[in-house]
Enzyme design. Structure first.
Site, PDB file in Angstrom:
ATOM      1  N   HIS A 142     -15.360   8.348 -17.266  1.00  0.00           N
ATOM      2  CA  HIS A 142     -15.172   9.186 -16.062  1.00  0.00           C
ATOM      3  C   HIS A 142     -14.291   8.472 -15.033  1.00  0.00           C
ATOM      4  O   HIS A 142     -14.413   8.715 -13.845  1.00  0.00           O
ATOM      5  CB  HIS A 142     -16.506   9.563 -15.429  1.00  0.00           C
TER       6      HIS A 142
ATOM      7  N   SER B 113      12.627   4.126  -3.590  1.00  0.00           N
ATOM      8  CA  SER B 113      12.649   5.373  -2.839  1.00  0.00           C
ATOM      9  C   SER B 113      13.840   5.338  -1.891  1.00  0.00           C
ATOM     10  O   SER B 113      14.195   4.284  -1.363  1.00  0.00           O
ATOM     11  CB  SER B 113      11.350   5.513  -2.047  1.00  0.00           C
TER      12      SER B 113
ATOM     13  N   LYS C  81       8.825   0.977  -1.827  1.00  0.00           N
ATOM     14  CA  LYS C  81       8.382   1.676  -3.038  1.00  0.00           C
ATOM     15  C   LYS C  81       8.985   1.122  -4.324  1.00  0.00           C
ATOM     16  O   LYS C  81      10.137   0.757  -4.380  1.00  0.00           O
ATOM     17  CB  LYS C  81       8.752   3.169  -2.952  1.00  0.00           C
TER      18      LYS C  81
ATOM     19  N   GLU D  59       6.018   8.048 -15.768  1.00  0.00           N
ATOM     20  CA  GLU D  59       5.797   9.429 -15.311  1.00  0.00           C
ATOM     21  C   GLU D  59       6.561  10.427 -16.177  1.00  0.00           C
ATOM     22  O   GLU D  59       6.058  11.504 -16.504  1.00  0.00           O
ATOM     23  CB  GLU D  59       6.251   9.578 -13.857  1.00  0.00           C
TER      24      GLU D  59
END
Ligand code: ARG
Length: 491
Positions: free
Chosen positions: A168, A289, A295, A302
């Site tokens: 979980h 970024s 960043k 992704e």
């Protein structure tokens, strides 16, 4: 394309033009033509035609001289296509008609016109796609092998390094990086098996099925199969021209590979966050970024996750296109290609980038070990210890649960409770029970096959390494069968 007829005027005559007064409407032709994407199959198409021509000559259906002329002509067309000199014409609706049209120009219509003897585009395209499938499956299997290797390399390096196992997405029990990575190796071993199985069913030669019911000519189907290295010939002409199961199977195998890669990508994304801080991504596999200077984004992970949706879509599109088709060939089957190309291309590229990402990632061992040594995760160890002292597991579970609550009440951890605290809850609790609250100890006790202890992990690595060696052998032997087809050998 050079030919730009005015709207509504018919295009140039097509190969099947005999029955028609003019060419098709421009819009209808544009809607139906598949050349834009199936030109990718030109090597397969010419390899199939060379094998067919050789068989026609060997059986005496055409003369040996005609067979040789066809061989020379096809190789000349191949050279044009390879070099980019080939000029496609407006009437070329697909790669099969383009090659045949050019062959007749190069070798003359009397010879070129003989190539299609005893053959239909229906069995021709089935052959091309099976040749393509075999080669792609071998490439995919090789890339699955490369990713297994990258994972095994890291698993070996970090065989006993502690990290948490989650259920979980909550910290559950101590585990190791080696064990975690071996889980992906296990998935990819199954993926490999699925590709190998799909190969066996794609490895069937359909030519000689004609448009739907074979041919009245004495074609030698086994001859063609031998030339192209197929293990078998198809057993039913109707099935052979309308079967795309092998496309579905490979797409399904690709979809599952992508689902596995997507889960890996998701973990890499999570692990690279400040919150987890488990993995340091290679700089050149991340992006910055445009706004936030701090960043470092895990784009590759992704995108691997994001592209899985496309491949699942390709599979669903193929299944949907097939489900309502009456036997045998229907033009709907032309819809097999774009999704299939996309599925294999996306999966291949994703496997390759994932292998590089895994290989180049650095694990932050301190953070992983700290998370993996959280005493709360050792609750099961204490319960197991009580079981060894004769306490029924259900009561042991209850006792440890109360201990967790008591520790939380004091703002402490399980490790902070003393012997008296434990004995208040369970008189049988002994001093040895305090020692089980240690992640490394807990891991050392995980000796069952398939668990994260150092012994089973080393064994699993050895087993996975020899499985990889065996599977590499399969890839090598199938690469040697001539993928992609080398048309020069066929005649
Ligand atoms: N371009 C077609 C396809 O990919 C080739 C087969 C055409 N057959 C036909 N009967 N029109 O399916």
């Amino acid at each position: 394309m050079p030919d730009k007829p005015r709207k509504g005027t018919p295009l140039a005559r097509r190969l099947w033009g005999g029955r028609f007064e003019g060419g098709p409407d421009r819009q209808a032709a544009a809607y139906g033509d598949s050349l834009a994407y199936d030109r990718r199959l030109y090597r397969e198409d010419i390899a199939g035609s060379l094998a067919h021509a050789a068989m026609l000559a060997a059986t005496g259906i055409i003369s040996a001289r005609e067979g040789r002329a066809l061989g020379r002509g096809l190789k000349a067309v191949l050279a044009e296509l390879d070099s980019g000199a080939f000029e496609f014409q407006p009437g070329d609706e697909d790669i099969h008609t383009a090659v045949e049209r050019r062959l007749s120009e190069v070798a003359g219509p009397d010879v070129g016109g003989k190539l299609h003897t005893g053959r239909s585009r229906n069995d021709q395209v089935a052959l091309d796609l099976r040749l393509f499938t075999r080669a792609q499956v071998v490439a995919l299997a090789g890339a699955v092998g490369d990713l297994r290797e990258a994972l095994l390399l890291q698993a070996r390096r970090h065989a006993t390094d502690v990290m948490p196992a989650y259920t979980h997405l909550q910290r559950a029990q101590p585990s190791t990086i080696g064990h975690h990575l071996l889980a992906y190796v296990a998935m990819l071993e199954r993926d490999f098996g699925r590709l190998r199985d799909a190969y066996a069913r794609a490895d069937v030669m359909p030519l000689g099925s004609g448009a739907a019911t074979g041919s009245s000519l004495p074609l030698d189907r086994a001859h063609v199969a031998r030339t192209l290295g197929f293990s078998a010939i198809s057993q039913n002409s109707l099935d052979a021209v309308s079967d795309r199961d092998y496309v579905v199977e490979v797409e399904a195998a690709c979809a599952l590979v992508m689902v596995h890669l997507s889960r890996l990508g998701e973990e890499w994304v999570l692990w690279s966050t400040a919150e987890f801080g488990f993995v340091e991504l290679p700089d050149d596999y991340s992006t910055g970024s445009s706004l936030m200077p701090q960043k470092k984004n895990p784009d590759v992970a992704e995108l691997v996750r994001g592209r899985s949706g496309r491949v699942i879509g390709d599979l669903v599109a193929m299944l949907t296109a097939l489900k309502g088709l009456p036997l045998a060939y229907n033009k709907d089957l032309q819809e097999d290609k774009e999704g299939f190309f996309d599925a294999v291309d996306t999966t291949l590229a994703s496997l390759r980038i994932a292998a590089a990402m895994v290989q180049r990632s650095k694990f932050r061992l301190d953070r992983m070990a700290a998370a993996g040594s959280d005493p709360a995760m050792l609750a099961t160890e204490v319960a197991d210890h009580l079981v060894r002292l004769g306490v029924p597991f259900r009561s042991a579970h209850e006792v440890v649960g109360q201990a967790v609550r008591e520790a939380a009440r004091r703002g402490a951890t399980l490790a902070d409770l003393g012997l008296e605290d434990w004995q208040k809850l369970e008189p049988r609790f002994d001093a040895a029970g305090l020692e089980v609250l240690d992640a490394r100890r807990a891991l050392a006790s995980r000796a069952l096959p398939g668990s994260p202890g150092p012994v089973p992990v080393r064994r699993a690595i050895a087993r996975a390494t020899s499985a990889l060696r065996r599977d590499r052998g399969w890839v090598a032997s199938h690469e040697a069968r001539g993928h992609p087809p080398t048309p020069g050998k066929a005649v």
